[in-house]
Design an enzyme around this catalytic site. Structure first.
Site, short mmCIF file in Angstrom:
data_model
loop_
_atom_site.label_atom_id
_atom_site.label_comp_id
_atom_site.label_asym_id
_atom_site.label_seq_id
_atom_site.Cartn_x
_atom_site.Cartn_y
_atom_site.Cartn_z
CE1 TYR A 1 20.50 2.30 -3.56
CE2 TYR A 1 20.82 3.29 -1.40
CZ TYR A 1 20.01 2.99 -2.48
OH TYR A 1 18.69 3.39 -2.46
CB SER B 1 19.08 6.79 -1.29
OG SER B 1 18.93 6.22 -0.01
P1 NDP Z 1 12.74 -2.05 -6.61
O1 NDP Z 1 13.96 -2.89 -6.50
O2 NDP Z 1 11.47 -2.51 -6.01
O3 NDP Z 1 12.47 -1.72 -8.16
C1 NDP Z 1 13.53 -1.27 -8.95
C2 NDP Z 1 12.99 -0.94 -10.31
O4 NDP Z 1 14.10 -0.55 -11.13
C3 NDP Z 1 12.34 -2.12 -10.99
O5 NDP Z 1 11.28 -1.66 -11.80
C4 NDP Z 1 13.47 -2.67 -11.85
O6 NDP Z 1 13.02 -3.38 -12.98
C5 NDP Z 1 14.11 -1.38 -12.28
N1 NDP Z 1 15.47 -1.55 -12.77
C6 NDP Z 1 16.54 -2.02 -12.09
N2 NDP Z 1 17.61 -2.03 -12.90
C7 NDP Z 1 17.19 -1.56 -14.10
C8 NDP Z 1 17.82 -1.35 -15.33
N3 NDP Z 1 19.13 -1.60 -15.51
N4 NDP Z 1 17.10 -0.88 -16.38
C9 NDP Z 1 15.78 -0.60 -16.22
N5 NDP Z 1 15.11 -0.78 -15.06
C10 NDP Z 1 15.82 -1.26 -14.01
O7 NDP Z 1 13.18 -0.60 -6.06
P2 NDP Z 1 12.42 0.41 -5.09
O8 NDP Z 1 11.06 0.67 -5.63
O9 NDP Z 1 12.60 -0.03 -3.70
O10 NDP Z 1 13.33 1.70 -5.30
C11 NDP Z 1 13.15 2.58 -6.40
C12 NDP Z 1 14.22 3.67 -6.32
O11 NDP Z 1 14.14 4.29 -5.05
C13 NDP Z 1 15.63 3.13 -6.44
O12 NDP Z 1 16.42 4.06 -7.15
C14 NDP Z 1 16.09 3.03 -5.01
O13 NDP Z 1 17.49 3.12 -4.88
C15 NDP Z 1 15.40 4.24 -4.41
N6 NDP Z 1 15.21 4.15 -2.97
C16 NDP Z 1 14.42 3.16 -2.44
C17 NDP Z 1 14.23 3.08 -1.07
C18 NDP Z 1 13.36 2.03 -0.46
O14 NDP Z 1 13.27 2.01 0.77
N7 NDP Z 1 12.70 1.19 -1.21
C19 NDP Z 1 14.90 4.04 -0.16
C20 NDP Z 1 15.69 5.03 -0.83
C21 NDP Z 1 15.84 5.06 -2.18
P3 NDP Z 1 12.91 -5.01 -12.98
O15 NDP Z 1 11.62 -5.31 -12.31
O16 NDP Z 1 12.93 -5.34 -14.41
O17 NDP Z 1 14.12 -5.49 -12.23
#
Ligand code: NDP
Length: 249
Positions: free
Chosen positions: A155, A142
């Site tokens: 985070y 991030s």
């Molecule tokens: P979302 O919250 O929309 O999606 C997260 C995903 O991770 C989901 O598919 C979720 O699955 C999965 N997940 C969470 N915990 C686990 C676990 N323990 N095991 C397996 N799968 C898991 O996230 P974003 O798409 O917004 O973000 C994706 C990545 O990008 C993250 O690492 C986030 O920190 C990073 N990021 C996002 C930003 C943003 O603006 N959106 C900015 C900067 C970084 P399930 O549906 O089953 O919960």
């Protein structure tokens, strides 16, 4: 030189919605074979599974909690059985919360660190026997790790940890021809922002857009674009780096 991801075997964690969904679809449409995992059943996961069925090639979306070593082993076993090996590992799964540091309980600290950082260790270490020369490992970090954000110490610490892990692994695995990089997204207009009430969403969109050179939030497919590049031979001399995909913050 070209993208050429046709037939490559790609493992994606956190592939049910948001950025993970865009990653899974982008790799599938680039001709790769995708094994993606998510933690919980959801309509979004069902939708992505259906979309992957429509995409060319054979793909698989499974449930696996990447904080659980046993489930990671099972996931990697599926990669071995289905694909025989892996060319690309993308650790995208991540969770976030907003908590004043003084109120940050150990349980919540561990939940965030386990999902972003410890899971990267579990996934990449477990995947090593499946990775050969030319393989690419990508962690989704991030932009916040460099900026620092109040209420998100856990985070940002986890995401900063991913950058250190990546730099060391790049040096350790480089001699085997394995590249390791981080994509650091800025603010992406994904499911979380879309779920906000309209007024709050507009306020946050305006505030975060104003911080970028491009004057807008990013899209999940723009993170996927960077991942395709890092996965492909187009980036064959690029390792140990953090690529900020943030619209120019
Ligand atoms: P979302 O919250 O929309 O999606 C997260 C995903 O991770 C989901 O598919 C979720 O699955 C999965 N997940 C969470 N915990 C686990 C676990 N323990 N095991 C397996 N799968 C898991 O996230 P974003 O798409 O917004 O973000 C994706 C990545 O990008 C993250 O690492 C986030 O920190 C990073 N990021 C996002 C930003 C943003 O603006 N959106 C900015 C900067 C970084 P399930 O549906 O089953 O919960």
């Amino acid at each position: 030189m070209e993208l050429d991801l046709i037939g490559k075997h790609v493992l994606i964690s956190g592939g049910s919605r948001g950025i993970g969904r865009a990653l899974a679809l982008a790799f599938a449409h680039a001709g790769a074979r995708v094994l993606a995992c998510h933690r919980d059943p959801s309509p979004q996961a069902d939708r992505l599974a259906a979309e992957l069925k429509e995409a060319p090639g054979e793909h698989l979306l499974v449930q696996a909690d990447v904080t659980d070593p046993t489930q990671v082993d099972r996931l990697l076993g599926q990669a071995r059985e289905r694909f025989g090996g892996l060319d690309v590992v993308v650790h995208n799964a991540g969770v976030i919360s907003h908590v004043p540091f003084a109120e940050l309980e150990p349980e919540e600290w561990h939940r965030i660190l386990d999902t972003s950082l410890t899971a990267a260790y579990l996934l990449v270490r477990g995947a090593l026997p499946l990775l050969g020369p030319g393989a690419s490992v990508i962690a989704v970090g991030s932009r916040a790790a460099r900026a620092g954000i109040p209420l998100r110490a856990h985070y940002t610490a986890a995401k900063a940890g991913l950058e250190g892990l990546t730099r060391s692994l790049a040096k350790e695995l480089g001699p085997r021809g394995i590249r390791v990089n981080v994509i650091a997204p800025g603010v992406i207009d994904s499911d979380d922002t879309k779920a906000l009430p309209a007024e709050r969403r507009a306020e946050l969109t305006a505030r975060y857009s104003a911080m970028t050179a491009l004057g807008r939030l990013g899209r999940p497919d723009e993170i996927a674009g960077a991942a395709l590049f890092l996965a492909s031979g187009l980036s064959s001399y690029l390792t140990g780096q953090t690529i900020c995909v943030d619209g120019g913050i």
